[in-house]
Design a protein around this motif. Structure first.
Motif, mmCIF file in Angstrom:
data_model
loop_
_atom_site.group_PDB
_atom_site.id
_atom_site.type_symbol
_atom_site.label_atom_id
_atom_site.label_comp_id
_atom_site.label_asym_id
_atom_site.label_seq_id
_atom_site.Cartn_x
_atom_site.Cartn_y
_atom_site.Cartn_z
ATOM 1 N N GLY A 38 14.682 -16.586 -32.956
ATOM 2 C CA GLY A 38 14.503 -17.591 -31.906
ATOM 3 C C GLY A 38 14.387 -18.947 -32.571
ATOM 4 N N VAL A 39 15.514 -19.637 -32.674
ATOM 5 C CA VAL A 39 15.570 -20.877 -33.456
ATOM 6 C C VAL A 39 15.851 -22.054 -32.539
ATOM 7 C CG1 VAL A 39 16.707 -22.086 -35.342
ATOM 8 C CG2 VAL A 39 16.313 -19.628 -35.509
ATOM 9 N N THR A 40 14.894 -22.933 -32.404
ATOM 10 C CA THR A 40 14.984 -24.187 -31.645
ATOM 11 C C THR A 40 15.213 -23.918 -30.162
ATOM 12 O OG1 THR A 40 15.938 -25.164 -33.639
ATOM 13 C CG2 THR A 40 15.979 -26.516 -31.643
ATOM 14 N N ASN A 41 16.455 -23.704 -29.745
ATOM 15 C CA ASN A 41 16.752 -23.503 -28.321
ATOM 16 C C ASN A 41 17.657 -22.308 -28.098
ATOM 17 O OD1 ASN A 41 19.085 -24.615 -29.446
ATOM 18 N ND2 ASN A 41 19.637 -25.687 -27.555
ATOM 19 N N HIS A 42 17.747 -21.398 -29.080
ATOM 20 C CA HIS A 42 18.745 -20.340 -28.974
ATOM 21 C C HIS A 42 18.297 -19.109 -29.748
ATOM 22 C CE1 HIS A 42 22.722 -18.701 -28.292
ATOM 23 N NE2 HIS A 42 22.919 -18.520 -29.596
ATOM 24 N N TRP A 43 18.636 -17.915 -29.206
ATOM 25 C CA TRP A 43 18.344 -16.653 -29.873
ATOM 26 C C TRP A 43 19.631 -16.103 -30.479
ATOM 27 C CZ3 TRP A 43 14.364 -12.903 -27.302
ATOM 28 C CH2 TRP A 43 13.226 -13.623 -26.904
ATOM 29 N N ARG B 170 21.074 -33.200 -25.075
ATOM 30 C CA ARG B 170 21.295 -31.777 -25.350
ATOM 31 C C ARG B 170 22.217 -31.596 -26.557
ATOM 32 N NH1 ARG B 170 19.786 -27.754 -22.421
ATOM 33 N NH2 ARG B 170 21.618 -26.503 -22.900
ATOM 34 N N ARG B 171 23.145 -32.513 -26.738
ATOM 35 C CA ARG B 171 23.998 -32.444 -27.927
ATOM 36 C C ARG B 171 23.144 -32.571 -29.187
ATOM 37 N NH1 ARG B 171 26.492 -36.240 -31.305
ATOM 38 N NH2 ARG B 171 28.472 -35.539 -32.238
ATOM 39 N N ILE C 147 22.633 -29.883 -32.273
ATOM 40 C CA ILE C 147 22.776 -30.239 -33.691
ATOM 41 C C ILE C 147 21.534 -29.784 -34.465
ATOM 42 C CG2 ILE C 147 22.878 -32.176 -35.319
ATOM 43 C CD1 ILE C 147 24.622 -33.643 -33.244
ATOM 44 N N GLN C 148 20.359 -30.071 -33.904
ATOM 45 C CA GLN C 148 19.118 -29.633 -34.541
ATOM 46 C C GLN C 148 19.073 -28.118 -34.657
ATOM 47 O OE1 GLN C 148 16.575 -31.718 -35.783
ATOM 48 N NE2 GLN C 148 15.931 -29.783 -36.708
ATOM 49 N N SER C 149 19.560 -27.416 -33.640
ATOM 50 C CA SER C 149 19.560 -25.960 -33.644
ATOM 51 C C SER C 149 20.378 -25.409 -34.804
ATOM 52 C CB SER C 149 20.116 -25.428 -32.318
ATOM 53 O OG SER C 149 20.250 -24.027 -32.344
ATOM 54 N N PHE C 150 21.549 -25.990 -35.049
ATOM 55 C CA PHE C 150 22.388 -25.528 -36.158
ATOM 56 C C PHE C 150 21.733 -25.850 -37.509
ATOM 57 C CE2 PHE C 150 25.978 -25.835 -33.016
ATOM 58 C CZ PHE C 150 26.242 -24.479 -32.997
#
Length: 446
Positions: free
Chosen positions: A207-212, A269-270, A274-277
């Motif tokens: 579960g990283v930032t905004n995505h699993w 959201r973009r 970017i932070q998620s990656f």
């Protein structure tokens, strides 16, 4: 924010919630224009040029996520069928079926409908959570306790020759958001996978930032080292992206989102994607270092907390005293360690110039201690973790050497008279903080 629903998905979810059993033909009818069935050739992988691949992982292609918020369901679905694929080495028919299901949209939606109903029947689910889930809302970490026990029991019973485990790892913006007990469990299983020749499958839901997403480690008695697989319902080839290429990768993914009927990413959201990656890259680095005993989770937590503590202290004291702050661009251009060294040097320079102590400085330090860093925070987040470090060599890291310097110079700036303390500190924060910093210095001197 309420997920964006088109009329087709609305009708589909309504059927899930009103039917005891979801009609497979209805699922296929809805997805017949969107689902690309997997070929019978087994697992499909995203290919990377050898010169650009950053991580030693196999990137498995899976069914595309075509909604905004169901990544948690996708991760559990991918774990179930990829585990079946890896464990069914003696059953080529089952292995091929499991491989096909990873890219079969109708099978995913059948899995989702059953999982959703089980979560909705959970007695501890609040009314607002129910309403959110009925609108294609996300899976919460707490919901997994309803879904994973049955799945794990079934897999272990079906494949007794393998030790099958599932762990969860939550990370975002540089912070480990997983409990210490869960980190200890994950750390021991990662190292067993790396160091023991045995039949093991370790799934790690990230579960990283905004995505699993899902990371799976696999090893058999015949393998000299484990093989790690990455499964992401976004199917973005992020493993070979350098940091400067990640915004371009997000923009390419946004084009695919629009093709799925989702709204285009707005600027905020973009930036989150970017932070998620960026955080995913960091996640793999941390897990790899932990599995190789180059780092412990506790060591990482201490180093991060040391960095954030020093950043906070500098912002509340040096910056406010001098009336300036470091620009966002300058902060992004530095590594955490470089930033920490610079901040420590700046504070020590202030002391060397004779600007300490002063009434203004006392007030700034007091405000920092009272509003930003209460003793219970630093004890829970830093000291209580730090004293659990078993590997003494971790005390030699640059972060902890700098933490020692910071704690020492901070104590020097807090050497106030009883009169000053009585005037400023009605809650007794400063004596407690002084005692705690002395404990940190003593521990790091050992």
């Amino acid at each position: 924010m309420e997920p964006h629903l088109d009329s087709g998905i609305e009708q589909f979810v309504r059927q899930i919630l009103t039917s005891a059993i979801v009609d497979p033909l209805a699922i296929r009818e809805y997805h017949k224009l969107n689902v690309k069935e997997a070929s019978s050739g087994g697992i499909r992988y995203h290919e990377y040029p050898a010169s650009t691949k950053r991580f030693n992982l196999q990137h498995v292609q899976v069914y595309d996520q075509k909604t905004r918020s169901l990544c948690g369901f996708h991760a559990l679905y991918n774990f179930k069928y990829f585990t079946r694929y890896l464990a069914s080495v003696d059953n080529t028919t089952l292995q091929e079926i499991s491989a096909r299901k990873l890219n079969d949209g109708s099978k995913f939606w059948r899995f989702y409908s059953r999982a959703l109903k089980r979560v909705l029947m959970w007695k501890d689910l609040s009314n607002w959570e129910k309403e959110d889930l009925k609108k294609l809302g996300p899976l919460d970490p707490s919901h997994t306790q309803v879904l994973t026990p049955g799945m794990m029991s079934s897999l272990k019973e079906q494949f007794p020759k393998f030790q099958i485990d599932l762990e969860f790892f939550y990370y975002g913006f540089g912070v480990l958001q997983t409990s210490h007990e869960e980190l200890d469990s994950l750390e021991s299983k990662l190292r067993l996978l790396r160091e023991e020749k045995s039949n093991r499958i370790l799934g790690i839901v990230l579960g990283v930032t905004n995505h699993w997403t899902l990371l799976v480690g696999h090893r058999t008695v015949d393998l000299e080292a484990p093989i790690f697989y990455f499964l992401d319902s976004r199917n973005v080839k992020l493993l070979n992206l350098n940091t400067q290429d990640i915004p371009k990768g997000v923009d390419e993914y946004n084009v695919r989102r629009i093709e799925f009927g989702l709204k285009s990413l707005d600027p905020s959201r973009r930036n989150l994607y970017i932070q998620s990656f960026l955080d995913l890259h960091k996640t793999y680095e941390i897990l790899d270092q932990v599995s190789r005993r180059c780092l412990s989770f506790l060591g990482y937590v201490v180093k991060r907390e040391a960095i954030e503590t020093l950043r906070s202290f500098k912002e509340w004291t040096i910056d406010r005293q001098q009336g300036h702050s470091v620009s966002t661009e300058d902060q992004l251009a530095e590594t955490d360690l470089a930033m920490m060294k610079r901040l420590t040097n700046e504070i020590e320079t202030q002391i060397a110039q004779g600007s300490l102590p002063s009434d203004e400085w006392h007030l700034l330090v007091y405000n920092w201690a009272e509003k930003e860093l209460r003793p219970q925070c630093i004890r829970n987040d830093l000291y209580s973790v730090m004293i659990k470090l078993e590997d003494i060599s971790e005390k030699e890291t640059e972060e902890l050497k700098l933490l020692y310097r910071w704690a020492t110079l901070t104590l020097g700036s807090m050497n106030w008279s009883a009169d000053v303390l009585s005037q400023l500190d009605s809650q007794g924060i400063l004596p407690k903080l002084t005692e705690l910093l002395n404990d940190i210095v003593t521990f790091l001197e050992q």
